[in-house]
Design an enzyme around this catalytic site. Structure first.
Site, PDB file in Angstrom:
ATOM      1  CD  GLU A   1      12.272   4.297   9.285  1.00  0.00           C
ATOM      2  OE1 GLU A   1      12.105   5.195  10.144  1.00  0.00           O
ATOM      3  OE2 GLU A   1      12.393   4.518   8.072  1.00  0.00           O
TER       4      GLU A   1
ATOM      5  CD  GLU B   1      10.107  12.472  12.026  1.00  0.00           C
ATOM      6  OE1 GLU B   1       9.011  11.928  12.204  1.00  0.00           O
ATOM      7  OE2 GLU B   1      11.066  11.913  11.470  1.00  0.00           O
TER       8      GLU B   1
ATOM      9  CE  LYS C   1      -1.890   3.045   2.558  1.00  0.00           C
ATOM     10  NZ  LYS C   1      -2.031   4.156   1.606  1.00  0.00           N
TER      11      LYS C   1
END
Ligand code: NAP
Ligand code: MG
Length: 476
Positions: free
Chosen positions: A249, A380, A174
């Protein structure tokens, strides 16, 4: 080749689908350039069933040598189509064309590595204490769902698909909604290269609509995901119900540590692209720079000078180093974080402005004098923003580095080998480089400590992650 526009299921582009589609917008021009149908729940069911059939009726039992041949053929056909894939990738996410070409080549190398790995990866014989004969097998799992992001769409798809196929699994891939083209063409080209129908299914569609179905489906044995921490957490929670295997990840807030005895010129020259490359949309971005105080001014001066020379502009141009952000939304979220730093009166150099009228561009931004509790220092950002702070003491600096909940990547710059190794051992991070910014090597494991993830992509570690370990004992 024309743009693919339909899901790729059982070896063909499947005509039907939900009637819903996603318009692809070129981030450099803000114009729609293609449209791709989104899968519905029926398509997902058909794809998973087809992948399971393909697994049971052939792929898992195919002679390893034949699998090797097919994976090498895929690498070859990817190289033959490198330019097309790179152009599509560049248009979809605003990636500079030179980088896009390198990444397609990386995808091909990943297939070559795992083509070769197939016949070099196996079990052990073990001298168990009771005698007899004991050996282990590495066996495929079945259907793997690979869910990939938009920042490096093609290489990340390849580094999940190739080892999963090499180990004998079938894959339902996907892609992110904004970048489905390179994944679709991977399905098509792999089929041309001899991959049997159903072994690689490609499902364009919204993660929030089909994600749960992919994760919860009983025939899906493993979910391999790269993306946000938030979605990663959800996948892990849902996967726990079926005790599914997961690898995640999830990004980072990687340090770039500059000691005074380093080659400051080299470190400062390379540091800007280690965070601003891919317009900062890189889970390995070295976005927290720790500089030993006595070289801070010299480092910052050179860092700013190099940043000002970076070529920002049209991703289609060969010289461009920094393109636009992927979307208006992404730019908004980055701008909001920069605003939080300016409200706290942090020193902001060279930044925050939109260099062009059209396109989701944002100038690289350098923030000084941050506190360790500032959002820009902790979160982040996934945009072209760097924070630079001085340090005085090695041990205290390492504590600050490790205070982040992330631990994906990072760099250490010093000419003292003992210091380099001492610091490298203490930093909580899955991937580090010394006097370099290189994080990704096809042959080496890639992944994070702590909330940067679970499991490893690349290298032989990825092959392990796509197999179950079976022990067989033979009595005397
Ligand atoms: P994201 O939502 O995590 O997207 C990554 C992939 O997961 C896409 O294919 C996405 O599909 C899919 N997805 C979304 N919701 C899902 C769900 N509920 N179940 C299963 N799959 C799902 O990331 P994003 O929203 O694009 O970006 C947000 C932030 O994530 C970024 O700003 C960045 O901080 C971080 N990020 C990190 C990485 C990395 O390399 N580690 C990569 C991308 C983003 P759709 O595209 O259809 O939503
Ligand atoms: Mg999302």
């Amino acid at each position: 080749m024309s743009y693919p526009s339909q899901p790729f299921i059982n070896g063909v582009y499947r005509r039907h689908s939900s009637g819903k589609s996603t318009q692809l917008i070129n981030p450099a021009t803000e114009e729609v350039f293609a449209s791709v149908s989104s899968v519905d729940h029926g398509d997902v069911e058909a794809a998973i069933q087809g992948a399971d059939d393909a697994f049971r009726k052939g792929w898992r039992d195919l002679a390893p040598g034949r699998r090797t041949e097919i994976l090498f053929n895929i690498a070859k056909i990817l190289r033959e189509n490198l330019e097309t894939i790179a152009q599509w990738e560049s248009k979809s996410i605003g990636k500079p064309i030179a980088d896009a070409r390198d990444e397609v080549a990386l995808g091909a190398r990943v297939f070559e590595f795992y083509a070769g790995a197939i016949t070099k990866f196996g079990g052990q014989t073990l001298p168990v204490s009771r005698g007899g004969f004991d050996f282990t097998l590495r066996q495929p799992m079945g259907v793997v769902a690979a869910i990939v992001p938009w920042n490096f769409p093609f290489p990340i798809a390849c580094w999940k698909v190739a080892p999963a196929l090499a180990a004998g699994n079938t894959v339902v891939l996907k892609p992110a909604s904004v970048s489905p083209l390179s994944a679709l063409v991977l399905g098509e080209l792999a089929t041309q290269a001899g991959l049997p129908p159903g072994v690689l299914q490609v499902l364009p569609g919204s993660g929030s609509e089909i994600g749960d179905q992919l994760v919860l489906h009983p025939l899906v044995r493993k979910i391999s995901f790269t993306g946000s921490t938030e979605v990663g957490r959800r996948i892990m929670e849902l996967a726990s119900r079926g005790v599914k295997r997961v690898s995640l990840e999830l990004g980072g807030k990687s340090p770039n540590i500059i000691f005074a005895d380093a080659d400051i010129d080299v470190a400062a020259k390379q540091a800007p692209m280690s965070v601003f490359g891919n317009t900062g949309q890189d889970c390995c971005a070295r976005s927290r720079v720790f500089v030993e105080r006595k070289v801070l001014d010299a480092f910052v001066e050179q860092f700013v000078a190099v940043t000002r020379q970076l070529k920002i502009g049209d991703p289609a141009s060969e010289e461009t180093q920094i393109g636009p952000l992927v979307s208006e939304n992404q730019r908004h979220s980055v701008e909001a974080l920069i605003a939080s730093a300016s409200h706290q009166s942090r020193r902001i150099i060279n930044g925050g402005n939109r260099p062009f009228q059209k396109g989701f561009y944002l100038a690289p931004t350098i923030i000084l004098d941050t506190d360790v509790s500032d959002r820009v220092w902790c979160e982040e950002i996934f945009g072209p923003v760097v924070c630079i702070r001085p340090f005085d003491d090695e041990a205290q600096m390492i504590e600050e580095v490790n205070a982040s909940p992330y631990g994906l990547s990072g760099s250490i710059w010093t000419n003292d080998i003992r210091r380099a190794l001492r610091v490298a051992r203490r930093v909580e991070s899955g991937v580090l480089s010394i006097n370099s910014h290189s994080s990704v090597h096809v042959e080496a494991p890639f992944g994070g400590f702590k909330q940067s993830g679970l499991g490893r992509d690349l290298g032989m570690a990825a092959m392990e992650g796509y197999t179950e370990l079976k022990n067989i004992y033979v009595g005397e």
